[in-house]
Design a protein around this motif. Structure first.
Motif: not given
Length: 156
Positions: A105-106, A59, A128
């Motif tokens: 997002g991803t 992330t 992410n």
């Protein structure tokens, strides 16, 4: 006349060399060696392909990430957000470089490592992108829930 003999000798030498090269085998192995194999051993395709985004993080809060290359025998790295590599960003191979993630997002980032003979190897990594305000709101809501649970357990 002497020039014609030299041309015939050169042609004969080139023909014999090609025949020998195309039929060359390693003793007892039956392994044939073609001119393509010789070229590929002089410049092997990219190998040991390994890439990290932000040192392997899953992330990130920011769209600007660092790509770390741990690949051998690559000259260029094409980076794209789709497997067709259209469009893509081409970088000269370097131990690391910056890349900007396209969406929240991803994100799956595709890498095509190429050498000077255009041998290539394709891989991908994901990360992410969670913008900071969204992360802050989630943290704040979880804190409110935690505080409310503490109050309710105190009253019991």
């Amino acid at each position: 006349m002497k020039n014609i003999k030299i041309k015939k000798t050169s042609w004969l030498f080139a023909t014999l060399f090609t025949i020998i090269l195309n039929s060359l085998t390693f003793a007892g192995t039956g392994f044939g060696l073609s001119p393509d194999t010789l070229v590929n051993t002089l410049d092997p395709a990219p190998s040991n392909v390994f890439v990290l985004i932000n040192n392997g993080a899953t992330t990130t809060l920011f769209a600007n990430v660092t790509i770390t290359n741990l690949t051998y025998s690559a000259t260029w790295v094409d980076v794209a957000d789709n497997p067709a590599f259209s469009p893509c960003v081409t970088n000269i191979y370097a131990p690391s470089f910056d890349y900007i993630l396209p969406t929240e997002g991803t994100n799956i980032v595709y890498f095509r490592y190429r050498d000077v003979l255009d041998g290539s190897y394709i891989t991908n990594q994901w990360i992410n992108l969670v913008p900071e305000p969204f992360l802050f709101i989630n943290f704040y809501l979880l804190l409110i829930i935690f505080k409310n649970r503490q109050k309710s357990s105190f009253l019991l």
